[in-house]
Design an enzyme around this catalytic site. Structure first.
Site, PDB file in Angstrom:
ATOM      1  N   HIS A   1       0.934  -1.379  -0.089  1.00  0.00           N
ATOM      2  CA  HIS A   1      -0.066   0.081   0.173  1.00  0.00           C
ATOM      3  C   HIS A   1       0.889   1.224   0.000  1.00  0.00           C
ATOM      4  O   HIS A   1       2.274   1.050   0.617  1.00  0.00           O
ATOM      5  CB  HIS A   1      -0.768   0.134   1.297  1.00  0.00           C
ATOM      6  CG  HIS A   1      -1.887   0.955   1.351  1.00  0.00           C
ATOM      7  ND1 HIS A   1      -1.541   2.261   1.996  1.00  0.00           N
ATOM      8  CD2 HIS A   1      -3.165   0.904   1.323  1.00  0.00           C
ATOM      9  CE1 HIS A   1      -2.547   2.986   2.135  1.00  0.00           C
ATOM     10  NE2 HIS A   1      -3.715   2.331   1.814  1.00  0.00           N
TER      11      HIS A   1
ATOM     12  N   ASP B   1       3.138  -4.834   8.080  1.00  0.00           N
ATOM     13  CA  ASP B   1       1.845  -4.103   7.952  1.00  0.00           C
ATOM     14  C   ASP B   1       0.648  -5.007   8.284  1.00  0.00           C
ATOM     15  O   ASP B   1       0.481  -5.832   7.193  1.00  0.00           O
ATOM     16  CB  ASP B   1       1.967  -3.198   6.782  1.00  0.00           C
ATOM     17  CG  ASP B   1       0.816  -2.541   6.214  1.00  0.00           C
ATOM     18  OD1 ASP B   1      -0.370  -2.927   7.224  1.00  0.00           O
ATOM     19  OD2 ASP B   1       0.683  -1.771   5.429  1.00  0.00           O
TER      20      ASP B   1
ATOM     21  N   LYS C   1     -10.336  -1.365  10.816  1.00  0.00           N
ATOM     22  CA  LYS C   1     -10.219  -2.692   9.964  1.00  0.00           C
ATOM     23  C   LYS C   1     -10.803  -3.852  10.740  1.00  0.00           C
ATOM     24  O   LYS C   1     -11.027  -4.966  10.293  1.00  0.00           O
ATOM     25  CB  LYS C   1      -8.655  -2.972   9.406  1.00  0.00           C
ATOM     26  CG  LYS C   1      -8.033  -2.202   8.711  1.00  0.00           C
ATOM     27  CD  LYS C   1      -8.382  -1.781   7.379  1.00  0.00           C
ATOM     28  CE  LYS C   1      -7.575  -0.946   6.773  1.00  0.00           C
ATOM     29  NZ  LYS C   1      -8.078  -0.183   5.376  1.00  0.00           N
TER      30      LYS C   1
ATOM     31  N   GLN D   1      -4.425  -5.330   6.646  1.00  0.00           N
ATOM     32  CA  GLN D   1      -5.318  -6.041   6.004  1.00  0.00           C
ATOM     33  C   GLN D   1      -5.620  -7.512   6.784  1.00  0.00           C
ATOM     34  O   GLN D   1      -6.658  -8.227   6.705  1.00  0.00           O
ATOM     35  CB  GLN D   1      -4.984  -6.362   4.595  1.00  0.00           C
ATOM     36  CG  GLN D   1      -5.214  -5.117   3.904  1.00  0.00           C
ATOM     37  CD  GLN D   1      -6.762  -4.762   3.795  1.00  0.00           C
ATOM     38  OE1 GLN D   1      -7.545  -5.402   3.816  1.00  0.00           O
ATOM     39  NE2 GLN D   1      -6.833  -3.317   3.663  1.00  0.00           N
TER      40      GLN D   1
ATOM     41  N   CYS E   1      -4.787   2.656  -3.540  1.00  0.00           N
ATOM     42  CA  CYS E   1      -3.674   3.011  -2.897  1.00  0.00           C
ATOM     43  C   CYS E   1      -2.339   2.224  -3.175  1.00  0.00           C
ATOM     44  O   CYS E   1      -1.704   1.831  -2.134  1.00  0.00           O
ATOM     45  CB  CYS E   1      -3.753   3.540  -1.443  1.00  0.00           C
ATOM     46  SG  CYS E   1      -5.201   4.647  -1.164  1.00  0.00           S
TER      47      CYS E   1
HETATM   48  N1  C6P Z   1      -6.289   0.203   3.181  1.00  0.00           N
HETATM   49  C1  C6P Z   1      -8.084  -0.076   1.569  1.00  0.00           C
HETATM   50  O1  C6P Z   1      -9.203   0.141   0.845  1.00  0.00           O
HETATM   51  P1  C6P Z   1      -4.992   3.509   7.398  1.00  0.00           P
HETATM   52  O2  C6P Z   1      -5.626   4.402   6.436  1.00  0.00           O
HETATM   53  O3  C6P Z   1      -3.864   4.262   8.227  1.00  0.00           O
HETATM   54  O4  C6P Z   1      -5.844   3.028   8.621  1.00  0.00           O
HETATM   55  O5  C6P Z   1      -4.316   2.139   6.815  1.00  0.00           O
HETATM   56  C2  C6P Z   1      -3.351   2.431   5.459  1.00  0.00           C
HETATM   57  C3  C6P Z   1      -3.187   0.965   5.197  1.00  0.00           C
HETATM   58  C4  C6P Z   1      -2.070   0.475   5.207  1.00  0.00           C
HETATM   59  N2  C6P Z   1      -1.435  -0.884   4.725  1.00  0.00           N
HETATM   60  C5  C6P Z   1      -2.481  -1.379   4.123  1.00  0.00           C
HETATM   61  C6  C6P Z   1      -2.285  -2.926   3.528  1.00  0.00           C
HETATM   62  C7  C6P Z   1      -3.690  -0.845   4.040  1.00  0.00           C
HETATM   63  O6  C6P Z   1      -4.795  -1.886   3.341  1.00  0.00           O
HETATM   64  C8  C6P Z   1      -4.299   0.393   4.444  1.00  0.00           C
HETATM   65  C9  C6P Z   1      -5.678   0.831   4.263  1.00  0.00           C
HETATM   66  C10 C6P Z   1      -7.449   0.871   2.712  1.00  0.00           C
HETATM   67  O7  C6P Z   1      -7.444  -0.971   1.210  1.00  0.00           O
HETATM   68  C11 C6P Z   1      -7.807   2.369   2.705  1.00  0.00           C
HETATM   69  S1  C6P Z   1      -6.652   3.036   1.561  1.00  0.00           S
END
Ligand code: C6P
Length: 405
Positions: free
Chosen positions: A122, A199, A225, A202, A363
Protein backbone atom coordinates in the site's frame (compact mmCIF):
# COMPACT_ATOMS: atom_id res chain seq x y z
CA UNK A 1 -21.53 -20.83 20.26
CA UNK A 2 -21.89 -22.13 16.70
CA UNK A 3 -21.22 -19.59 13.95
CA UNK A 4 -24.54 -18.18 12.77
CA UNK A 5 -24.17 -15.42 10.22
CA UNK A 6 -27.79 -14.26 10.46
CA UNK A 7 -27.45 -13.82 14.24
CA UNK A 8 -24.11 -12.02 13.81
CA UNK A 9 -25.66 -9.59 11.30
CA UNK A 10 -28.08 -8.43 14.00
CA UNK A 11 -25.07 -7.02 15.90
CA UNK A 12 -24.44 -4.49 13.10
CA UNK A 13 -27.11 -1.78 12.90
CA UNK A 14 -25.83 -0.47 9.55
CA UNK A 15 -26.46 -3.81 7.85
CA UNK A 16 -30.19 -3.28 8.34
CA UNK A 17 -30.29 -0.13 6.17
CA UNK A 18 -31.07 0.38 2.52
CA UNK A 19 -29.02 2.18 -0.13
CA UNK A 20 -30.72 3.50 -3.27
CA UNK A 21 -33.89 1.67 -2.23
CA UNK A 22 -32.11 -1.70 -2.03
CA UNK A 23 -30.79 -3.62 1.00
CA UNK A 24 -27.20 -2.59 1.65
CA UNK A 25 -24.68 -5.20 0.52
CA UNK A 26 -21.44 -3.99 2.08
CA UNK A 27 -18.45 -5.49 0.28
CA UNK A 28 -15.87 -2.80 1.00
CA UNK A 29 -14.54 -4.34 4.20
CA UNK A 30 -10.89 -3.98 3.17
CA UNK A 31 -11.41 -0.20 3.23
CA UNK A 32 -13.05 -0.26 6.64
CA UNK A 33 -15.11 -2.82 8.53
CA UNK A 34 -18.57 -2.08 9.93
CA UNK A 35 -19.02 -1.56 13.68
CA UNK A 36 -21.04 -3.84 15.96
CA UNK A 37 -23.39 -2.38 18.57
CA UNK A 38 -20.94 -3.36 21.34
CA UNK A 39 -18.31 -0.98 19.90
CA UNK A 40 -20.81 1.82 19.30
CA UNK A 41 -22.15 1.40 22.87
CA UNK A 42 -18.64 1.51 24.28
CA UNK A 43 -18.01 4.93 22.69
CA UNK A 44 -21.38 6.29 23.84
CA UNK A 45 -20.73 4.96 27.35
CA UNK A 46 -17.36 6.72 27.56
CA UNK A 47 -18.75 10.11 26.51
CA UNK A 48 -21.95 9.66 28.56
CA UNK A 49 -20.40 8.44 31.79
CA UNK A 50 -16.67 8.91 32.27
CA UNK A 51 -15.27 11.34 29.70
CA UNK A 52 -12.05 12.77 31.17
CA UNK A 53 -8.44 13.19 30.16
CA UNK A 54 -6.17 10.28 31.06
CA UNK A 55 -2.88 9.94 32.97
CA UNK A 56 -3.29 13.48 34.27
CA UNK A 57 -5.91 13.83 36.98
CA UNK A 58 -6.27 12.40 40.47
CA UNK A 59 -10.02 12.80 40.23
CA UNK A 60 -12.24 9.75 39.89
CA UNK A 61 -13.36 10.27 36.30
CA UNK A 62 -9.77 10.59 35.12
CA UNK A 63 -8.87 7.41 37.00
CA UNK A 64 -11.78 5.54 35.44
CA UNK A 65 -10.87 6.71 31.95
CA UNK A 66 -7.19 5.87 32.52
CA UNK A 67 -8.07 2.38 33.76
CA UNK A 68 -10.29 1.73 30.73
CA UNK A 69 -7.63 3.02 28.30
CA UNK A 70 -4.83 1.01 29.89
CA UNK A 71 -7.19 -1.97 30.09
CA UNK A 72 -7.59 -1.73 26.31
CA UNK A 73 -3.81 -1.68 25.89
CA UNK A 74 -3.67 -4.89 27.91
CA UNK A 75 -6.36 -6.53 25.76
CA UNK A 76 -4.40 -5.61 22.63
CA UNK A 77 -1.21 -6.99 24.21
CA UNK A 78 -2.93 -10.30 24.93
CA UNK A 79 -4.65 -10.50 21.55
CA UNK A 80 -1.41 -10.15 19.58
CA UNK A 81 0.63 -12.11 22.15
CA UNK A 82 2.97 -9.22 22.90
CA UNK A 83 5.44 -9.69 25.75
CA UNK A 84 5.01 -6.31 27.52
CA UNK A 85 2.05 -3.90 27.53
CA UNK A 86 4.51 -1.01 27.15
CA UNK A 87 5.50 -2.38 23.74
CA UNK A 88 2.00 -1.41 22.53
CA UNK A 89 2.03 2.21 21.33
CA UNK A 90 -1.33 3.77 20.54
CA UNK A 91 -1.26 5.58 17.20
CA UNK A 92 -3.76 7.21 14.88
CA UNK A 93 -3.57 4.10 12.66
CA UNK A 94 -1.29 2.09 10.38
CA UNK A 95 -0.05 5.10 8.42
CA UNK A 96 0.92 6.93 11.60
CA UNK A 97 2.73 3.85 12.98
CA UNK A 98 4.78 3.42 9.79
CA UNK A 99 5.75 7.10 9.73
CA UNK A 100 6.78 6.91 13.39
CA UNK A 101 9.18 4.04 12.65
CA UNK A 102 10.45 5.62 9.41
CA UNK A 103 11.21 8.82 11.30
CA UNK A 104 12.89 6.84 14.08
CA UNK A 105 15.34 5.28 11.63
CA UNK A 106 16.79 8.62 10.42
CA UNK A 107 19.74 8.26 12.72
CA UNK A 108 20.44 4.61 11.98
CA UNK A 109 20.74 4.78 8.19
CA UNK A 110 23.42 6.12 5.90
CA UNK A 111 24.35 6.07 2.22
CA UNK A 112 24.96 2.51 1.05
CA UNK A 113 22.34 1.03 3.40
CA UNK A 114 19.38 -0.72 1.81
CA UNK A 115 15.68 -1.01 2.61
CA UNK A 116 13.53 -3.75 1.07
CA UNK A 117 9.80 -3.40 0.45
CA UNK A 118 7.52 -5.65 -1.57
CA UNK A 119 5.78 -4.89 -4.85
CA UNK A 120 2.49 -5.60 -3.05
CA UNK A 121 2.63 -2.63 -0.69
CA UNK A 122 0.00 0.00 0.00
CA UNK A 123 1.27 3.55 -0.59
CA UNK A 124 1.61 4.02 3.16
CA UNK A 125 4.24 1.28 3.19
CA UNK A 126 6.12 2.81 0.23
CA UNK A 127 6.11 6.60 0.53
CA UNK A 128 7.45 6.93 4.13
CA UNK A 129 10.40 4.67 3.19
CA UNK A 130 11.09 6.68 0.03
CA UNK A 131 11.12 9.80 2.21
CA UNK A 132 13.48 8.04 4.64
CA UNK A 133 15.78 7.15 1.72
CA UNK A 134 15.78 10.79 0.57
CA UNK A 135 16.75 11.94 4.06
CA UNK A 136 19.48 9.36 4.65
CA UNK A 137 20.82 8.34 1.21
CA UNK A 138 19.71 4.72 1.74
CA UNK A 139 18.39 2.82 -1.27
CA UNK A 140 14.96 1.20 -1.73
CA UNK A 141 14.81 -2.31 -3.27
CA UNK A 142 11.61 -4.07 -4.27
CA UNK A 143 10.65 -7.78 -4.02
CA UNK A 144 8.90 -8.52 -7.35
CA UNK A 145 5.66 -10.47 -7.84
CA UNK A 146 4.61 -13.07 -10.40
CA UNK A 147 1.51 -13.02 -12.61
CA UNK A 148 -0.59 -14.51 -9.77
CA UNK A 149 0.30 -11.59 -7.51
CA UNK A 150 2.57 -13.69 -5.31
CA UNK A 151 5.96 -12.49 -4.03
CA UNK A 152 8.94 -14.21 -5.68
CA UNK A 153 10.88 -15.33 -2.63
CA UNK A 154 13.96 -16.43 -4.57
CA UNK A 155 14.29 -12.80 -5.73
CA UNK A 156 13.88 -11.60 -2.14
CA UNK A 157 16.77 -13.81 -1.09
CA UNK A 158 18.91 -12.29 -3.85
CA UNK A 159 18.07 -8.76 -2.66
CA UNK A 160 19.10 -9.48 0.94
CA UNK A 161 22.69 -8.56 1.77
CA UNK A 162 24.82 -7.27 4.61
CA UNK A 163 23.68 -3.76 3.51
CA UNK A 164 20.01 -4.57 4.18
CA UNK A 165 18.95 -2.74 7.31
CA UNK A 166 15.17 -2.93 7.11
CA UNK A 167 12.50 -5.03 5.42
CA UNK A 168 8.88 -3.86 5.15
CA UNK A 169 6.09 -6.07 4.00
CA UNK A 170 2.36 -6.30 4.47
CA UNK A 171 0.86 -9.50 5.82
CA UNK A 172 -1.97 -9.37 3.29
CA UNK A 173 -2.14 -7.26 0.13
CA UNK A 174 -5.11 -4.88 0.24
CA UNK A 175 -5.41 -4.81 -3.55
CA UNK A 176 -5.17 -8.54 -4.33
CA UNK A 177 -5.73 -10.40 -1.05
CA UNK A 178 -2.46 -12.35 -1.32
CA UNK A 179 -1.27 -13.64 2.07
CA UNK A 180 2.49 -13.15 2.28
CA UNK A 181 4.76 -15.73 3.97
CA UNK A 182 5.81 -13.31 6.69
CA UNK A 183 7.41 -15.92 8.98
CA UNK A 184 9.84 -16.88 6.22
CA UNK A 185 10.44 -13.24 5.25
CA UNK A 186 11.25 -12.32 8.87
CA UNK A 187 13.56 -15.30 9.36
CA UNK A 188 15.56 -14.56 6.20
CA UNK A 189 15.88 -10.85 7.10
CA UNK A 190 17.09 -11.69 10.60
CA UNK A 191 19.77 -13.98 9.16
CA UNK A 192 21.24 -10.81 7.60
CA UNK A 193 20.73 -8.75 10.75
CA UNK A 194 17.92 -6.62 9.23
CA UNK A 195 14.87 -5.49 11.19
CA UNK A 196 11.36 -6.22 9.86
CA UNK A 197 8.15 -4.23 10.00
CA UNK A 198 4.92 -6.04 9.15
CA UNK A 199 1.91 -4.01 8.06
CA UNK A 200 -1.07 -5.88 9.50
CA UNK A 201 -3.79 -3.49 8.29
CA UNK A 202 -5.40 -6.14 6.08
CA UNK A 203 -4.68 -9.27 8.07
CA UNK A 204 -5.81 -8.19 11.55
CA UNK A 205 -9.48 -8.78 10.78
CA UNK A 206 -8.90 -12.28 9.36
CA UNK A 207 -5.93 -13.75 11.21
CA UNK A 208 -4.84 -13.54 14.84
CA UNK A 209 -1.05 -13.24 14.66
CA UNK A 210 1.31 -14.36 17.42
CA UNK A 211 3.85 -11.55 17.35
CA UNK A 212 6.28 -13.20 19.76
CA UNK A 213 6.31 -16.44 17.77
CA UNK A 214 6.83 -14.45 14.56
CA UNK A 215 9.71 -12.61 16.23
CA UNK A 216 8.79 -9.51 14.20
CA UNK A 217 10.51 -6.25 15.17
CA UNK A 218 7.60 -3.91 14.40
CA UNK A 219 3.94 -4.51 13.62
CA UNK A 220 1.36 -1.85 12.76
CA UNK A 221 -2.37 -1.93 12.30
CA UNK A 222 -5.59 0.11 12.43
CA UNK A 223 -8.58 -0.48 14.71
CA UNK A 224 -11.09 0.40 11.99
CA UNK A 225 -10.15 -2.70 9.98
CA UNK A 226 -11.10 -4.79 13.05
CA UNK A 227 -14.63 -3.43 13.58
CA UNK A 228 -13.19 -0.69 15.81
CA UNK A 229 -13.26 3.09 15.35
CA UNK A 230 -11.27 5.14 12.83
CA UNK A 231 -8.36 7.32 13.95
CA UNK A 232 -6.76 4.79 16.27
CA UNK A 233 -4.33 1.92 15.83
CA UNK A 234 -1.20 0.44 17.29
CA UNK A 235 2.48 0.18 16.70
CA UNK A 236 4.08 -2.84 18.33
CA UNK A 237 7.83 -2.64 18.63
CA UNK A 238 10.29 -4.86 20.45
CA UNK A 239 11.32 -3.12 23.64
CA UNK A 240 14.96 -2.80 22.57
CA UNK A 241 13.96 -1.06 19.32
CA UNK A 242 11.49 1.28 20.98
CA UNK A 243 14.12 2.26 23.51
CA UNK A 244 16.60 2.97 20.72
CA UNK A 245 14.48 5.07 18.37
CA UNK A 246 13.78 8.70 19.29
CA UNK A 247 10.28 10.10 19.92
CA UNK A 248 8.30 11.09 16.84
CA UNK A 249 6.40 14.03 18.29
CA UNK A 250 7.13 16.27 21.25
CA UNK A 251 4.47 17.48 23.66
CA UNK A 252 2.60 16.75 26.84
CA UNK A 253 2.74 13.34 28.53
CA UNK A 254 5.84 12.12 26.64
CA UNK A 255 8.32 13.80 28.99
CA UNK A 256 10.06 12.98 32.26
CA UNK A 257 11.24 16.54 32.89
CA UNK A 258 11.17 19.78 30.90
CA UNK A 259 13.44 22.79 31.39
CA UNK A 260 14.45 25.37 28.80
CA UNK A 261 17.91 23.83 28.82
CA UNK A 262 16.92 20.21 28.25
CA UNK A 263 13.99 17.82 28.19
CA UNK A 264 14.19 14.19 29.20
CA UNK A 265 11.65 11.73 27.88
CA UNK A 266 9.19 9.44 29.61
CA UNK A 267 9.62 5.68 29.40
CA UNK A 268 7.61 3.38 27.16
CA UNK A 269 4.92 3.64 25.93
CA UNK A 270 4.46 7.33 26.81
CA UNK A 271 7.60 8.45 24.99
CA UNK A 272 5.69 7.93 21.71
CA UNK A 273 2.27 9.16 22.87
CA UNK A 274 2.51 12.95 22.94
CA UNK A 275 -0.69 14.93 23.52
CA UNK A 276 -4.20 13.87 24.44
CA UNK A 277 -4.85 10.62 22.58
CA UNK A 278 -8.02 9.27 21.00
CA UNK A 279 -9.28 8.02 24.37
CA UNK A 280 -12.70 6.71 23.35
CA UNK A 281 -11.09 5.19 20.25
CA UNK A 282 -8.50 3.29 22.27
CA UNK A 283 -11.12 1.96 24.68
CA UNK A 284 -13.43 0.97 21.82
CA UNK A 285 -10.50 -0.76 20.06
CA UNK A 286 -10.42 -3.04 23.11
CA UNK A 287 -14.18 -3.63 22.79
CA UNK A 288 -13.74 -4.51 19.10
CA UNK A 289 -11.08 -7.08 19.97
CA UNK A 290 -13.38 -8.60 22.59
CA UNK A 291 -16.15 -8.74 20.00
CA UNK A 292 -14.03 -10.46 17.33
CA UNK A 293 -12.71 -12.97 19.85
CA UNK A 294 -16.27 -13.74 20.95
CA UNK A 295 -16.99 -14.78 17.33
CA UNK A 296 -13.66 -16.64 17.09
CA UNK A 297 -10.91 -16.21 14.50
CA UNK A 298 -11.09 -19.84 13.33
CA UNK A 299 -14.80 -19.40 12.63
CA UNK A 300 -14.18 -16.05 10.92
CA UNK A 301 -11.49 -17.54 8.67
CA UNK A 302 -13.58 -20.58 7.76
CA UNK A 303 -16.65 -18.51 6.83
CA UNK A 304 -14.67 -15.95 4.83
CA UNK A 305 -12.77 -18.67 3.03
CA UNK A 306 -16.02 -20.27 1.94
CA UNK A 307 -17.30 -16.87 0.73
CA UNK A 308 -14.07 -16.39 -1.24
CA UNK A 309 -14.40 -19.81 -2.86
CA UNK A 310 -18.05 -19.30 -3.71
CA UNK A 311 -17.60 -15.75 -5.03
CA UNK A 312 -14.58 -16.76 -7.14
CA UNK A 313 -16.56 -19.65 -8.68
CA UNK A 314 -19.57 -17.45 -9.40
CA UNK A 315 -17.73 -14.43 -10.76
CA UNK A 316 -15.57 -16.49 -13.10
CA UNK A 317 -18.72 -17.68 -14.90
CA UNK A 318 -18.99 -14.13 -16.30
CA UNK A 319 -17.34 -14.03 -19.70
CA UNK A 320 -14.54 -11.49 -20.01
CA UNK A 321 -14.10 -11.18 -16.25
CA UNK A 322 -10.52 -11.44 -15.07
CA UNK A 323 -9.47 -11.78 -11.43
CA UNK A 324 -6.16 -10.23 -10.32
CA UNK A 325 -4.52 -12.03 -7.43
CA UNK A 326 -4.87 -15.77 -7.89
CA UNK A 327 -2.30 -17.13 -5.44
CA UNK A 328 -3.15 -20.16 -3.33
CA UNK A 329 -2.77 -18.29 -0.03
CA UNK A 330 -5.42 -15.67 -0.31
CA UNK A 331 -7.93 -13.92 1.88
CA UNK A 332 -11.48 -12.84 1.05
CA UNK A 333 -10.63 -10.07 -1.42
CA UNK A 334 -11.50 -10.32 -5.12
CA UNK A 335 -10.07 -7.72 -7.47
CA UNK A 336 -11.41 -7.95 -11.00
CA UNK A 337 -12.09 -6.23 -14.30
CA UNK A 338 -14.32 -6.97 -17.24
CA UNK A 339 -12.71 -6.64 -20.63
CA UNK A 340 -13.41 -3.27 -22.24
CA UNK A 341 -15.18 -1.75 -19.20
CA UNK A 342 -13.73 0.81 -16.80
CA UNK A 343 -13.88 -0.40 -13.15
CA UNK A 344 -15.39 2.93 -12.08
CA UNK A 345 -18.42 2.34 -14.34
CA UNK A 346 -19.05 -1.08 -12.80
CA UNK A 347 -18.72 0.37 -9.28
CA UNK A 348 -21.22 3.12 -10.08
CA UNK A 349 -23.83 0.74 -11.47
CA UNK A 350 -23.59 -1.82 -8.68
CA UNK A 351 -23.90 1.02 -6.14
CA UNK A 352 -27.26 1.89 -7.68
CA UNK A 353 -28.23 -1.66 -6.73
CA UNK A 354 -27.17 -1.16 -3.11
CA UNK A 355 -23.78 -2.86 -3.41
CA UNK A 356 -20.67 -1.16 -1.99
CA UNK A 357 -17.37 -2.15 -3.61
CA UNK A 358 -14.19 -0.15 -4.05
CA UNK A 359 -12.91 0.83 -7.49
CA UNK A 360 -9.58 2.33 -8.55
CA UNK A 361 -5.95 1.65 -7.70
CA UNK A 362 -6.66 0.95 -4.00
CA UNK A 363 -3.65 3.07 -2.91
CA UNK A 364 -1.43 0.45 -4.54
CA UNK A 365 -0.52 2.00 -7.89
CA UNK A 366 2.62 -0.12 -8.48
CA UNK A 367 0.43 -3.26 -8.54
CA UNK A 368 -1.85 -1.69 -11.16
CA UNK A 369 1.23 -0.66 -13.18
CA UNK A 370 2.48 -4.25 -13.03
CA UNK A 371 -0.77 -5.49 -14.59
CA UNK A 372 -0.91 -2.43 -16.91
CA UNK A 373 -4.41 -1.50 -15.78
CA UNK A 374 -5.82 1.76 -14.35
CA UNK A 375 -7.48 -0.04 -11.46
CA UNK A 376 -9.87 -2.83 -10.54
CA UNK A 377 -13.24 -3.43 -8.94
CA UNK A 378 -12.52 -4.82 -5.46
CA UNK A 379 -15.08 -6.83 -3.50
CA UNK A 380 -13.85 -7.62 0.00
CA UNK A 381 -15.85 -9.91 2.27
CA UNK A 382 -16.16 -10.00 6.06
CA UNK A 383 -17.51 -12.64 8.42
CA UNK A 384 -20.94 -10.93 8.43
CA UNK A 385 -21.38 -11.27 4.64
CA UNK A 386 -23.50 -14.05 3.16
CA UNK A 387 -23.68 -16.18 0.03
CA UNK A 388 -26.90 -14.36 -0.85
CA UNK A 389 -24.88 -11.14 -0.91
CA UNK A 390 -22.36 -12.79 -3.24
CA UNK A 391 -25.31 -13.73 -5.50
CA UNK A 392 -26.47 -10.10 -5.42
CA UNK A 393 -22.99 -8.95 -6.46
CA UNK A 394 -22.78 -11.44 -9.32
CA UNK A 395 -26.24 -10.46 -10.58
CA UNK A 396 -25.35 -6.76 -10.38
CA UNK A 397 -22.04 -7.23 -12.21
CA UNK A 398 -23.84 -9.14 -14.96
CA UNK A 399 -26.35 -6.32 -15.25
CA UNK A 400 -23.54 -3.74 -15.39
CA UNK A 401 -21.83 -5.73 -18.12
CA UNK A 402 -25.03 -5.85 -20.20
CA UNK A 403 -25.58 -2.10 -19.77
CA UNK A 404 -21.98 -1.16 -20.60
CA UNK A 405 -21.33 -3.36 -23.66
N1 C6P B 1 -6.24 0.39 3.08
C1 C6P B 1 -8.06 0.07 1.51
O1 C6P B 1 -9.14 0.39 1.00
P1 C6P B 1 -4.86 3.59 7.53
O2 C6P B 1 -5.49 4.45 6.48
O3 C6P B 1 -3.65 4.25 8.14
O4 C6P B 1 -5.82 3.06 8.54
O5 C6P B 1 -4.34 2.26 6.77
C2 C6P B 1 -3.48 2.38 5.67
C3 C6P B 1 -3.21 1.05 5.07
C4 C6P B 1 -1.94 0.51 5.20
N2 C6P B 1 -1.64 -0.71 4.75
C5 C6P B 1 -2.56 -1.48 4.13
C6 C6P B 1 -2.18 -2.86 3.68
C7 C6P B 1 -3.87 -0.99 3.96
O6 C6P B 1 -4.78 -1.74 3.35
C8 C6P B 1 -4.20 0.31 4.42
C9 C6P B 1 -5.57 0.88 4.21
C10 C6P B 1 -7.59 0.78 2.77
O7 C6P B 1 -7.38 -0.83 1.04
C11 C6P B 1 -7.79 2.27 2.66
S1 C6P B 1 -6.71 3.01 1.49
Amino acid sequence: MAFNVQEIRKDFPILQREVNGKPLVYLDNAATAQKPQAVIDCIVDYYSNYNANIHRGVHSLSQEATDAYEGARKKIQEHFNIKHAHEVIFTAGTTHGINLVANGFNKFLKKGDEIIVSALEHHSNIVPWQMLCERTGAELKVIPIDEKGVLILSEYEKLLSKNTKLVFVNHISNALGTINPIAEIIEKAHEKGAAVLVDGAQSCSHIKPDLQALDVDFYVTSAHKMCGPTGVGILYGKEEWLNKIPPYQGGGEMIAEVTFKKTTYAGLPHKFEAGTPNISGGIAFGAAIDYLNSIGFNEIEAHEHELLRYATDQLTTIEGLKIYGTGVDKTSVISFNIEGIHPYDIGTIVDKLGIAVRTGHHCAQPIMDYYKIPGTVRASFAFYNTKEEVDALVKAVKKAKTMLT
